[in-house]
Scaffold this active site. Structure first.
Site, PDB file in Angstrom:
ATOM      1  N   ASP A  79      39.629  45.043  39.003  1.00  0.00           N
ATOM      2  CA  ASP A  79      40.053  44.355  37.788  1.00  0.00           C
ATOM      3  C   ASP A  79      39.081  44.658  36.658  1.00  0.00           C
ATOM      4  O   ASP A  79      37.864  44.518  36.817  1.00  0.00           O
ATOM      5  CB  ASP A  79      40.112  42.847  38.029  1.00  0.00           C
ATOM      6  N   TYR A 108      38.333  44.379  32.206  1.00  0.00           N
ATOM      7  CA  TYR A 108      38.138  43.296  31.225  1.00  0.00           C
ATOM      8  C   TYR A 108      38.381  43.897  29.849  1.00  0.00           C
ATOM      9  O   TYR A 108      37.625  43.686  28.912  1.00  0.00           O
ATOM     10  CB  TYR A 108      36.695  42.796  31.385  1.00  0.00           C
ATOM     11  N   HIS A 135      40.524  38.577  24.477  1.00  0.00           N
ATOM     12  CA  HIS A 135      40.292  37.657  25.592  1.00  0.00           C
ATOM     13  C   HIS A 135      38.796  37.537  25.866  1.00  0.00           C
ATOM     14  O   HIS A 135      38.261  36.430  26.008  1.00  0.00           O
ATOM     15  CB  HIS A 135      41.027  38.153  26.841  1.00  0.00           C
ATOM     16  N   GLN A 161      35.193  29.464  39.276  1.00  0.00           N
ATOM     17  CA  GLN A 161      34.602  30.629  38.619  1.00  0.00           C
ATOM     18  C   GLN A 161      33.316  30.247  37.870  1.00  0.00           C
ATOM     19  O   GLN A 161      32.298  30.939  37.957  1.00  0.00           O
ATOM     20  CB  GLN A 161      35.627  31.209  37.647  1.00  0.00           C
ATOM     21  N   LYS A 193      38.958  34.273  42.210  1.00  0.00           N
ATOM     22  CA  LYS A 193      39.949  35.299  41.918  1.00  0.00           C
ATOM     23  C   LYS A 193      40.663  35.807  43.157  1.00  0.00           C
ATOM     24  O   LYS A 193      41.794  36.283  43.074  1.00  0.00           O
ATOM     25  CB  LYS A 193      39.249  36.513  41.269  1.00  0.00           C
TER      26      LYS A 193
HETATM   27 MN    MN Z   1      41.637  39.336  35.690  1.00  0.00          MN
END
Ligand code: MN
Length: 429
Positions: free
Chosen positions: A132, A134, A139, A244, A257
């Site tokens: 994943d 970023y 965001h 998290q 996650k």
């Molecule tokens: Mn993500």
């Protein structure tokens, strides 16, 4: 690489009547997936309207030749890894042949089709590794602001495509239930407790499917990177924000996650997306020039994707009252700071080998404006400002029974609009 050809003609229609004007799967799309017809083994397929073209039946039909036949045979099994491994040329040959086969005027071959409603969709490929990123800079900025109002982006962000290794075993195709995870949470006062997450969120991302892999120790050059991408899906990277916040330092995301991620069932190919390529937005003045291994003029000119990203919610009460899902956001994939090719080139620069069917998440993609924020964390200012739903309910984070529905669509004047199909999941306590 991203050529427009006869398969994109907006005038093209199919003898599969439901495909004509279909919001997701007109004949110009032809996405790849894995499906299980009732009582029969799984096999590869191509979505066309409300039907699925059976690649096993097509491979056995004698209708294809050459590279298209090779691709159909590779897609005939229950996972598409062998087809993805072939790379772009056989995939393109299959697209051209299937487009001709399904076009209005060609002989109808209903024996090659299944009604999608009678089939179960599987994960398109067996995912060996999921990573994943970023890459959604708005965001990253919004989330950074919650922790560091004056300095939201860390200094590495504009140099390094930030990512972490995710968990492949908990990937599921669209439509399933998502069990609210247990985990450690640290109350503002006192010791941490083990409890069900109270700040369960979604993340609107694109999934990037790796096609042909690379050998260990052999980085993929930026100008070759796009040819290693077999297509794209809608990706919901569910996140437990309370877990998290407590666990993420110093090694990054872990149990917040890895409990579940949902991916839409169809792989929309780079060929189908050729009309919807776009230039990467110019870097704002003052941003650093990326290192040469991340920079390609060609990639900057057409390496971005003009895709609409929509998130909707349907609560238990809304469904009981017969209300339609409520739109939470509408954003654009043009808000990625790095292109998919840059992500792939970066992933391999250390010699890491990617394999066919590996999945890369872009990271949550948010627009600068609130209407396009891709997570509840952002829409509710970190849980401080609940959002109101049309029936009077409010949400800061997801409640049991909430269904999150994501859609990705592409449109451009002069071309048939296409969509990715749904990415849907319902929270269960
Ligand atoms: Mn993500």
């Amino acid at each position: 690489m991203f050529q427009i050809d006869e398969t994109h003609a907006p005038s093209l229609r199919s003898w599969v009547a439901s495909a004509n004007g279909h919001a997701d799967f007109p004949i110009q799309n032809l996405p790849l997936g894995s499906f299980t017809p009732l009582g029969r083994p799984p096999r590869g397929g191509i979505a066309i309207g409300d039907q699925i073209l059976d690649l096993a039946a097509l491979a056995a039909s004698g209708l294809l030749q050459g590279e298209a036949q090779v691709a159909a045979e590779a897609g005939a099994g229950g996972t598409l890894n062998p087809l993805l491994a072939l790379g772009a040329a056989p995939r393109r040959a299959l697209r051209r042949a299937v487009s001709a086969l399904l076009a209005e005027g060609a002989p109808a071959r209903p024996e090659l089709l299944h009604k999608a409603a009678d089939c179960t969709m599987n994960l398109p490929a067996q995912v060996g590794d999921y990573t994943d990123f970023y890459a959604g800079i708005h965001h990253a900025t919004n989330v950074g602001k919650l922790f560091r109002p004056d300095n939201p982006l860390l200094p590495n962000y504009k140099y390094v495509p930030i990512g972490y290794h995710g968990r492949a075993s908990s990937l599921r195709p669209s439509g399933g239930e998502v069990k609210r995870p247990l985990g450690q949470r640290k109350p503002p006062e006192g010791a941490p407790v083990l409890a069900a997450s109270q700040r369960l969120d979604y993340e609107m991302e694109l999934g990037i499917w790796v096609g042909a892999g690379n050998a260990l120790g052999a980085p993929v050059a930026i100008d070759q990177a796009a040819s290693h991408i077999a297509g794209y899906s809608v990706f919901n990277d569910w996140s437990a924000r309370d877990l998290q916040a407590w666990e993420y330092q110093p090694l990054g995301p872990f149990l917040a996650k890895s409990f579940h991620s949902t991916v839409s069932a169809w792989i929309v190919t780079p060929e189908a997306l050729a009309p919807f390529r776009a230039a990467q937005a110019p870097r704002p003045d003052g941003d650093p020039q990326p290192l040469p291994y991340l920079w390609s003029e060609a990639d900057q000119q057409n390496g971005a994707l003009a895709l609409d990203l929509e998130v909707l919610i349907s609560t238990t009460k809304m469904r009981e009252a017969g209300l339609a899902p409520h739109r939470l956001s509408l954003g654009s994939a043009l808000n990625m700071y790095w292109t998919p090719a840059q992500l792939l080139a970066h992933h391999t620069i250390n010699g890491c080998n990617l394999a066919p069917g590996d999945l890369l998440g872009t990271g949550t993609i948010s627009s600068p404006e609130r209407e396009g924020f891709g997570s509840l964390l952002e829409l509710t200012d970190g849980g401080k400002s609940p959002i109101s739903l049309p029936n009077g309910e409010t949400r800061t984070f997801l409640e049991d029974g909430d269904e999150v529905l994501m859609r990705v669509r592409a449109h451009r004047d002069g071309f048939a609009p296409i969509g990715f199909g749904e990415c849907r999941g319902t929270i269960m306590g």
